[in-house]
Design a protein around this motif. Structure first.
Motif, PDB file in Angstrom:
ATOM      1  N   GLN A   1       0.735  -1.286   0.149  1.00  0.00           N
ATOM      2  CA  GLN A   1       0.102  -0.012  -0.049  1.00  0.00           C
ATOM      3  C   GLN A   1       0.837   1.331  -0.001  1.00  0.00           C
ATOM      4  O   GLN A   1       0.168   2.400   0.466  1.00  0.00           O
ATOM      5  N   LEU A   2       2.218   1.066  -0.304  1.00  0.00           N
ATOM      6  CA  LEU A   2       2.925   2.494  -0.560  1.00  0.00           C
ATOM      7  C   LEU A   2       2.742   3.222  -1.583  1.00  0.00           C
ATOM      8  O   LEU A   2       2.477   2.735  -2.566  1.00  0.00           O
ATOM      9  N   PRO A   3       2.436   4.619  -1.418  1.00  0.00           N
ATOM     10  CA  PRO A   3       2.434   5.301  -2.672  1.00  0.00           C
ATOM     11  C   PRO A   3       3.499   5.841  -3.421  1.00  0.00           C
ATOM     12  O   PRO A   3       4.473   5.253  -2.924  1.00  0.00           O
ATOM     13  N   PRO A   4       3.454   6.385  -4.470  1.00  0.00           N
ATOM     14  CA  PRO A   4       4.615   6.575  -5.178  1.00  0.00           C
ATOM     15  C   PRO A   4       5.734   7.709  -4.364  1.00  0.00           C
ATOM     16  O   PRO A   4       6.824   7.797  -4.661  1.00  0.00           O
ATOM     17  N   ALA A   5       5.061   8.293  -3.410  1.00  0.00           N
ATOM     18  CA  ALA A   5       5.982   9.305  -2.836  1.00  0.00           C
ATOM     19  C   ALA A   5       6.907   8.647  -1.739  1.00  0.00           C
ATOM     20  O   ALA A   5       7.775   9.193  -1.191  1.00  0.00           O
ATOM     21  N   SER A   6       6.735   7.331  -1.510  1.00  0.00           N
ATOM     22  CA  SER A   6       7.544   6.623  -0.471  1.00  0.00           C
ATOM     23  C   SER A   6       8.871   6.372  -1.379  1.00  0.00           C
ATOM     24  O   SER A   6       9.928   5.641  -0.496  1.00  0.00           O
ATOM     25  N   VAL A   7       9.149   6.670  -2.666  1.00  0.00           N
ATOM     26  CA  VAL A   7      10.432   6.451  -3.227  1.00  0.00           C
ATOM     27  C   VAL A   7      11.496   7.131  -2.711  1.00  0.00           C
ATOM     28  O   VAL A   7      12.755   6.812  -2.391  1.00  0.00           O
ATOM     29  N   THR A   8      11.261   8.303  -1.718  1.00  0.00           N
ATOM     30  CA  THR A   8      12.237   9.176  -1.091  1.00  0.00           C
ATOM     31  C   THR A   8      12.800   8.167   0.021  1.00  0.00           C
ATOM     32  O   THR A   8      13.749   8.595   0.593  1.00  0.00           O
ATOM     33  N   VAL A   9      12.027   7.194   0.542  1.00  0.00           N
ATOM     34  CA  VAL A   9      12.577   6.270   1.703  1.00  0.00           C
ATOM     35  C   VAL A   9      13.011   5.060   1.051  1.00  0.00           C
ATOM     36  O   VAL A   9      14.042   4.497   1.429  1.00  0.00           O
ATOM     37  N   TRP A  10      12.312   4.449   0.317  1.00  0.00           N
ATOM     38  CA  TRP A  10      12.732   2.968  -0.134  1.00  0.00           C
ATOM     39  C   TRP A  10      13.566   3.002  -1.433  1.00  0.00           C
ATOM     40  O   TRP A  10      13.974   1.913  -1.802  1.00  0.00           O
ATOM     41  N   ASP A  11      13.886   4.381  -2.163  1.00  0.00           N
ATOM     42  CA  ASP A  11      14.626   4.338  -3.502  1.00  0.00           C
ATOM     43  C   ASP A  11      14.180   3.193  -4.502  1.00  0.00           C
ATOM     44  O   ASP A  11      12.964   3.222  -4.773  1.00  0.00           O
TER      45      ASP A  11
ATOM     46  N   ALA B   1     -12.876   7.880   0.358  1.00  0.00           N
ATOM     47  CA  ALA B   1     -12.433   8.553  -0.890  1.00  0.00           C
ATOM     48  C   ALA B   1     -11.015   7.679  -1.120  1.00  0.00           C
ATOM     49  O   ALA B   1     -10.378   6.886  -0.424  1.00  0.00           O
ATOM     50  N   ALA B   2     -10.630   7.589  -2.577  1.00  0.00           N
ATOM     51  CA  ALA B   2      -9.399   6.913  -2.876  1.00  0.00           C
ATOM     52  C   ALA B   2      -8.194   7.632  -2.190  1.00  0.00           C
ATOM     53  O   ALA B   2      -8.170   8.552  -2.092  1.00  0.00           O
ATOM     54  N   MET B   3      -7.414   6.444  -1.897  1.00  0.00           N
ATOM     55  CA  MET B   3      -6.188   6.947  -1.448  1.00  0.00           C
ATOM     56  C   MET B   3      -5.300   7.895  -2.264  1.00  0.00           C
ATOM     57  O   MET B   3      -5.195   7.304  -3.660  1.00  0.00           O
ATOM     58  N   GLN B   4      -4.823   8.812  -2.194  1.00  0.00           N
ATOM     59  CA  GLN B   4      -4.008   9.660  -3.134  1.00  0.00           C
ATOM     60  C   GLN B   4      -2.496   9.462  -2.677  1.00  0.00           C
ATOM     61  O   GLN B   4      -2.132   8.981  -1.503  1.00  0.00           O
ATOM     62  N   GLU B   5      -1.715   9.868  -3.560  1.00  0.00           N
ATOM     63  CA  GLU B   5      -0.151   9.971  -3.506  1.00  0.00           C
ATOM     64  C   GLU B   5       0.208  10.816  -2.516  1.00  0.00           C
ATOM     65  O   GLU B   5      -0.161  11.938  -2.348  1.00  0.00           O
ATOM     66  N   GLY B   6       1.107  10.052  -1.635  1.00  0.00           N
ATOM     67  CA  GLY B   6       1.626  10.833  -0.601  1.00  0.00           C
ATOM     68  C   GLY B   6       1.157  10.706   0.819  1.00  0.00           C
ATOM     69  O   GLY B   6       1.394  11.213   1.844  1.00  0.00           O
ATOM     70  N   ASP B   7      -0.146   9.781   0.668  1.00  0.00           N
ATOM     71  CA  ASP B   7      -0.806   9.636   2.097  1.00  0.00           C
ATOM     72  C   ASP B   7       0.105   8.924   2.964  1.00  0.00           C
ATOM     73  O   ASP B   7      -0.232   8.931   4.188  1.00  0.00           O
TER      74      ASP B   7
END
Length: 358
Positions: free
Chosen positions: A80-90, A342-348
């Motif tokens: 369930q990770l959003p695209p914004a988690s790329v800053t942590v998971w690379d 509502a649908a989960m948005q990027e960065g939630d």
């Protein structure tokens, strides 16, 4: 799917050549030579070409990626990770998306937009692929009560017109006067087609489906050149037959059953709608501005769902939103939509890894 299609393409010509050889009195050897042997050879080559061709190096790399997928799956809520988690998971977020683990990232980025029949969803507790069926050929799908009654009337009109034409038809109707030599010219095919095409046109008018293209097709079907004298023996025998033909009886029964079916759906539409809750998987448009759209809903209790009909006047619903629908199961029409979440948005949500990657 590809292998099945190629096998059919290899089998069908072989079967046809085999039948042709037998009908042509070439014997069993000829049938095997021109039909069975080539088909069997093509099937064998196809099986060899599409078989497993793993190499030791390939197996090693496949094991590596299988281990990485297992490691990513072991992390709680990684899917369930959003695209914004790329800053942590690379780069591991990209690996998880490619391996089908981070399904939410793929959905938010639109990676799964091309797959209309298989969508990943976590609604119900676990991430799993949900297959979607679209009832494109279902009669009455998304129809209102008035529209269903109109279709029932159109089917009844076709059945009644065919029945009246079949009962009242006389062999003398197939005789027309020839102006050139004063004799008579029989055109039985023209008479039969006039009744059949006329019945169909009458039904299309009642159903509200009549258009200029329909008239053009009817004109082509009624062209006199299609029924030249002496070239259609079946038409002559059918026109001389007293009473309904077998095909006419079958058409009358079919359209009568269709009219009954639409009437039954119209009656079911008067019942209280059912209430269901789930997650919106896809929202698909159809041809025509006033045609209901497909809405695929995951209720969380099955891996297979059938799309519902969302009226064209309804507002769009975001993919991934949880909704409560009031529906009519007979026509699979959505009567009302209530948003639950509502649908989960990027960065939630952004979570860090708990351990080092393998």
């Amino acid at each position: 799917m590809l292998s099945s299609a190629l096998l059919v393409c290899a089998f069908v010509p072989g079967a046809l050549f085999t039948v042709a050889a037998i009908m042509g009195h070439h014997g069993v050897r000829g049938a095997i030579f021109v039909g069975v042997a080539p088909g069997a050879a093509l099937a064998f080559l196809l099986g060899k070409a599409l078989g497993e061709r793993a190499t030791p190096k390939g197996l090693e790399r496949a094991g590596h990626w299988a281990g990485l997928r297992a490691w990513l799956t072991a992390h709680e809520d990684f899917a369930q990770l959003p695209p914004a988690s790329v800053t942590v998971w690379d780069r591991y977020l990209a690996y998880g998306t490619a391996l089908g683990v981070t399904s939410l990232t793929g959905r938010l980025l639109g990676f799964d937009s091309g797959d209309r029949r298989r969508v990943w969803s976590s609604y119900g507790g676990t991430w799993r692929p949900v297959r979607i069926r679209y009832p494109r050929l279902r009669p009455g799908f998304g129809g209102s009560t008035g529209r269903l009654l109109q279709f029932a009337a159109a089917a009844g009109v076709v059945a009644g017109a065919l029945c009246a034409f079949a009962i009242l038809r006389q062999p003398d109707w197939a005789v027309a006067v020839d102006a050139h030599d004063g004799g008579s010219l029989r055109r039985p095919g023209l008479v039969l087609s006039a009744g059949w095409v006329g019945s169909a046109l009458l039904g299309l008018v009642v159903a509200g489906k009549f258009s200029r293209w329909t008239l053009f097709v009817a004109f082509l079907a009624m062209m006199p050149g299609n029924f030249a004298s002496g070239s259609h023996g079946w038409f002559r025998d059918a026109a001389a037959h007293e009473g309904p033909l077998f095909g006419e009886l079958a058409a009358i029964v079919a359209f009568g059953a269709l009219a009954t079916y639409f009437l039954a759906l119209a009656c079911l539409e008067r019942r209280e709608p059912y209430t269901i809750t789930g997650e919106v998987l896809r929202l698909e448009s159809r041809k025509g501005k006033e045609v209901a759209r497909f809405l695929a809903l995951n209720e969380g209790n099955t891996d297979l769902t059938t799309a519902w009909a969302l009226p064209a006047a309804s507002q769009d619903i975001a993919t991934g939103a949880q909704v409560r629908l009031r529906v009519s199961r007979g026509t699979r029409t959505i009567r009302s939509v209530d948003l639950v979440r509502a649908a989960m948005q990027e960065g939630d949500r952004v979570k860090a890894p708990k351990q080092d990657a393998p």
